[in-house]
Each structure stands twice: as C-alpha cells, then as structure tokens.
Scaffold this motif. Structure first.
Motif, mmCIF file in Angstrom:
data_model
loop_
_atom_site.group_PDB
_atom_site.id
_atom_site.type_symbol
_atom_site.label_atom_id
_atom_site.label_comp_id
_atom_site.label_asym_id
_atom_site.label_seq_id
_atom_site.Cartn_x
_atom_site.Cartn_y
_atom_site.Cartn_z
ATOM 1 N N ARG A 114 15.611 -5.606 -7.716
ATOM 2 C CA ARG A 114 16.502 -5.753 -8.607
ATOM 3 C C ARG A 114 17.051 -6.861 -7.442
ATOM 4 N N VAL A 115 17.702 -6.821 -6.102
ATOM 5 C CA VAL A 115 17.732 -7.811 -5.070
ATOM 6 C C VAL A 115 17.468 -8.675 -4.547
ATOM 7 N N CYS A 116 16.192 -8.952 -5.393
ATOM 8 C CA CYS A 116 15.650 -10.360 -5.184
ATOM 9 C C CYS A 116 15.934 -11.104 -6.552
ATOM 10 N N ARG A 117 16.509 -12.652 -6.305
ATOM 11 C CA ARG A 117 16.745 -13.467 -7.352
ATOM 12 C C ARG A 117 15.614 -13.402 -7.955
ATOM 13 N N PRO A 118 15.698 -13.811 -9.698
ATOM 14 C CA PRO A 118 14.417 -14.287 -10.143
ATOM 15 C C PRO A 118 14.305 -15.462 -9.435
ATOM 16 N N GLY A 119 12.905 -15.787 -8.954
ATOM 17 C CA GLY A 119 11.950 -16.763 -8.584
ATOM 18 C C GLY A 119 12.125 -16.716 -7.279
ATOM 19 N N GLY A 120 12.444 -15.852 -6.568
ATOM 20 C CA GLY A 120 12.652 -15.207 -5.505
ATOM 21 C C GLY A 120 11.569 -14.614 -5.173
ATOM 22 N N THR A 121 10.716 -14.987 -3.294
ATOM 23 C CA THR A 121 9.726 -14.068 -3.003
ATOM 24 C C THR A 121 10.236 -12.883 -2.484
ATOM 25 N N ILE A 122 9.750 -11.505 -2.905
ATOM 26 C CA ILE A 122 9.613 -10.628 -2.199
ATOM 27 C C ILE A 122 7.739 -10.038 -1.148
ATOM 28 N N GLY A 123 7.827 -9.973 -0.098
ATOM 29 C CA GLY A 123 7.064 -9.763 0.726
ATOM 30 C C GLY A 123 6.763 -8.288 1.663
ATOM 31 N N LEU A 124 5.770 -8.351 1.864
ATOM 32 C CA LEU A 124 5.255 -6.695 2.815
ATOM 33 C C LEU A 124 4.459 -7.103 3.058
ATOM 34 N N LEU A 125 4.419 -6.299 4.611
ATOM 35 C CA LEU A 125 3.434 -5.851 5.389
ATOM 36 C C LEU A 125 3.073 -4.507 5.815
ATOM 37 N N ASN A 126 2.069 -3.747 5.157
ATOM 38 C CA ASN A 126 2.146 -2.150 5.415
ATOM 39 C C ASN A 126 0.989 -1.963 5.762
ATOM 40 N N TRP A 127 1.033 -0.987 6.300
ATOM 41 C CA TRP A 127 -0.684 -0.660 7.526
ATOM 42 C C TRP A 127 -1.682 -0.001 6.036
ATOM 43 N N THR A 128 -2.472 -0.346 5.974
ATOM 44 C CA THR A 128 -3.567 0.270 5.194
ATOM 45 C C THR A 128 -3.887 1.735 5.143
ATOM 46 N N PRO A 129 -4.394 2.516 4.326
ATOM 47 C CA PRO A 129 -4.717 4.004 4.357
ATOM 48 C C PRO A 129 -5.774 3.490 5.124
ATOM 49 N N GLU A 130 -7.043 3.279 5.263
ATOM 50 C CA GLU A 130 -7.814 3.440 5.287
ATOM 51 C C GLU A 130 -7.946 2.780 7.309
ATOM 52 N N GLY A 131 -6.563 1.787 7.391
ATOM 53 C CA GLY A 131 -7.357 1.205 8.820
ATOM 54 C C GLY A 131 -6.689 2.576 10.254
ATOM 55 N N PHE A 132 -6.603 1.905 11.538
ATOM 56 C CA PHE A 132 -6.373 2.900 12.046
ATOM 57 C C PHE A 132 -4.970 3.872 11.897
ATOM 58 N N ILE A 133 -4.116 3.122 11.606
ATOM 59 C CA ILE A 133 -2.480 4.109 11.765
ATOM 60 C C ILE A 133 -2.771 4.562 10.054
ATOM 61 N N GLY A 134 -3.174 4.829 8.780
ATOM 62 C CA GLY A 134 -3.057 4.723 8.234
ATOM 63 C C GLY A 134 -3.706 6.599 8.525
ATOM 64 N N GLN A 135 -4.941 6.286 9.032
ATOM 65 C CA GLN A 135 -5.435 7.336 9.620
ATOM 66 C C GLN A 135 -4.821 8.032 10.918
ATOM 67 N N MET A 136 -4.500 7.878 11.610
ATOM 68 C CA MET A 136 -3.787 8.471 12.233
ATOM 69 C C MET A 136 -2.754 9.730 11.470
ATOM 70 N N PHE A 137 -1.887 9.112 10.513
ATOM 71 C CA PHE A 137 -1.163 10.032 9.887
ATOM 72 C C PHE A 137 -2.290 10.534 8.531
ATOM 73 N N LYS A 138 -2.860 10.621 8.524
ATOM 74 C CA LYS A 138 -4.267 11.735 7.990
ATOM 75 C C LYS A 138 -4.429 12.158 8.589
ATOM 76 N N ALA A 139 -4.930 11.932 10.194
ATOM 77 C CA ALA A 139 -4.989 13.490 10.897
ATOM 78 C C ALA A 139 -3.470 13.776 11.672
ATOM 79 N N MET A 140 -2.807 13.826 11.727
ATOM 80 C CA MET A 140 -1.598 14.602 11.939
ATOM 81 C C MET A 140 -1.018 15.548 10.450
ATOM 82 N N LYS A 141 -1.558 14.521 9.445
ATOM 83 C CA LYS A 141 -0.524 15.297 8.769
ATOM 84 C C LYS A 141 -1.302 16.972 8.484
ATOM 85 N N PRO A 142 -2.064 18.038 8.338
ATOM 86 C CA PRO A 142 -2.750 19.229 8.971
ATOM 87 C C PRO A 142 -1.092 19.616 9.941
#
Length: 279
Positions: free
Chosen positions: A140-168
């Motif tokens: 919504r807040v991006c103008r038409p033709g503008g750029t949306i960029g995201l960098l996120n930890w993957t479920p399979e990567g270390f941080i994703g696995q850390m959250f899986k380990a903490m979940k219980p």
C-alpha cells in the motif's frame, strides 16, 4: 465486553507484548555485532540511491535504514519498539546519517498510499504476527512502479531452526499468528504479495557468522541479548529442567552448524526478495 472478546483490544495487547519482547536484551548489539552488513545487502539489492524516498519497516536500530540514508536516500525508519528507535538515533548520528525515526505498527503503517519509492525490511517485518496484513501494508505505501525489498531468515536456515527449537518452550501463539520464518519461504512471500507485484527476483544467500567460538558462547550470547530468546527463557525460569533442556537443544543446534578448525564460523541462510509494485 471483555478484553478477550474485543479483537482490537486483543491486538493491542499482542503488540504490547511484542514491543516488550524486543526491548529485552540488547538487539542493537546483535544487529551491530552479529549481522552488521546485512542491511546494506538489502539496500544494494533494492538499488537505493540519491533522492529516493525509502521506508524501512520494522527497522529496529536501523540496520538497513542507516545504509539507505548513507546512499543518499530520504529515509523513514519505522518500528514498534521505541527503545530500538532511540538506539538507532544514536547510531545514525554517530555515522552521520540523517534518518527520520517514527514508531509504527507494520500491520497498520501510519503513512499515505504510495508515499515511498522503496519499501524494505531486513529481518524485521517477518516478526509481525499477521503476515498478510503486513504484506498488504508494504504494498500500500509503495508507489506504483516502486521497489519492495525483503531479507528474511529461512525456515531451513540456522535462525529458522533456532525458532523451531525454542517453540516447545514458548507460550502458544495467539489465534491467527504465523511463524516468523515463513517469510523466508519463497512460495509464502510470493503468495502474500500476489498479483500486486511484478519482476520478482529471489535469491537464497548466507551470511557468515564468526562471533562464536563454541556452541556455549552462542547460547550465552543469545540468552543475554536476543529478545525472543530472552523472553522464552524468562517464561520457563521457574522450571530448571526445562531450562536445561532448552540449553541442550540450542547447544546441539549450534554445534551442528559451527564449522572450521582454526576459526569457528556459521553460515546463516536468508531469502532475499525484490519486486516492483504494479503500475
């Protein structure tokens, strides 16, 4: 009407818990000491430059906002947690970066439609509990033709696995909340953005972490500094057996990812996605 039956009050309470969680420990230290260059990777991928109007969503202490400002952009850093914004102001001043710091909820951004040329988030928006609401706001807040960029930890990567380990060991999430590492799944993010974007590019990359010489060093650092980990341990502090079990789970996870003989390093995987909002 009770708080539990009022969706607005329930959401306010949930966001208050999120604010409190990220104020625990020392996330600015984590960003500065563990992943100092990650925001610049995203800024470069988005092609941020002089004269661009940029919004960093769930900006924390400015890991992406500050590099965007140093690239010449006019930058607003928005985050739910005032303590992180205050730390960001100090860091920006130290580096000579001009950034506007504003408190805001990623699921209800206080900005006009199409206000920004680039809307980005570096391991930030992934922690908004309602993924579609947050994605809709990015668009919504991006103008038409503008750029949306995201960098996120993957479920399979270390941080994703850390959250899986903490979940219980963590309280069950409220109804409708989704796990943060889903934002590191290409299919999930493509579905969230849907037909509102075009020219989607996606890469899986890793960042090399050389801060921890042993599994125990990692566990001790995150128990002291990383808000979500601090919160989980506080929740089980009265149960020594559960604390020991979580210590063991995180230690073994780190042990499985540490590599190298002369200098121990880990490779943490993330998903880097850029797209353009349709005209």
């Amino acid at each position: 009407m009770t708080v539990e039956s009022d969706p607005l009050e329930a959401d306010r309470a949930l966001k208050a818990r999120h604010r409190d969680m990220w104020a625990l420990g020392d996330y600015p230290a984590v960003a500065a000491e563990i992943i100092p260059d990650l925001g610049a990777v995203l800024v470069d991928a988005c092609g941020v430059g002089r004269g661009h109007r940029v919004l960093d969503v769930a900006a924390g202490s400015g890991n992406a906002a500050i590099p965007a400002a140093l690239a010449g952009a006019s930058v607003v850093a928005s985050d739910l947690t005032p303590e992180l914004l205050e730390a960001g102001r100090v860091l920006a001043a130290r580096r000579g970066a001009e950034v506007e710091w504003r408190q805001g909820d990623a699921e209800a951004l206080p900005y006009a439609d199409g206000e920004f040329d680039t809307v980005l988030s570096c391991v930030g928006v992934m922690f908004a509990p309602h993924h579609q609401a947050a994605a809709d706001e990015l668009i919504r807040v991006c103008r038409p033709g503008g750029t949306i960029g995201l960098l996120n930890w993957t479920p399979e990567g270390f941080i994703g696995q850390m959250f899986k380990a903490m979940k219980p060991y963590a309280p069950p999430p409220p109804p409708g909340a989704q796990p943060p590492p889903l934002w590191g799944s290409e299919d999930h993010v493509r579905a969230l953005l849907g037909e509102a974007v075009t020219d989607v590019t996606v890469r899986r990359q890793t960042v090399t972490i050389d801060r921890f010489g042993s599994p125990g060093a990692f566990v001790d650092y995150f128990k002291a500094n990383y808000g979500p980990t601090v919160a989980v341990y506080r929740g089980i502090a009265g149960d020594p057996d559960r604390v020991a079990a979580l210590d063991h789970a995180l230690t073994e996870l780190a042990r499985g990812h540490l590599q190298g003989e002369e200098k121990a390093v880990m490779e943490w995987e993330y998903l880097l996605l850029t797209a353009h909002k349709r005209d």
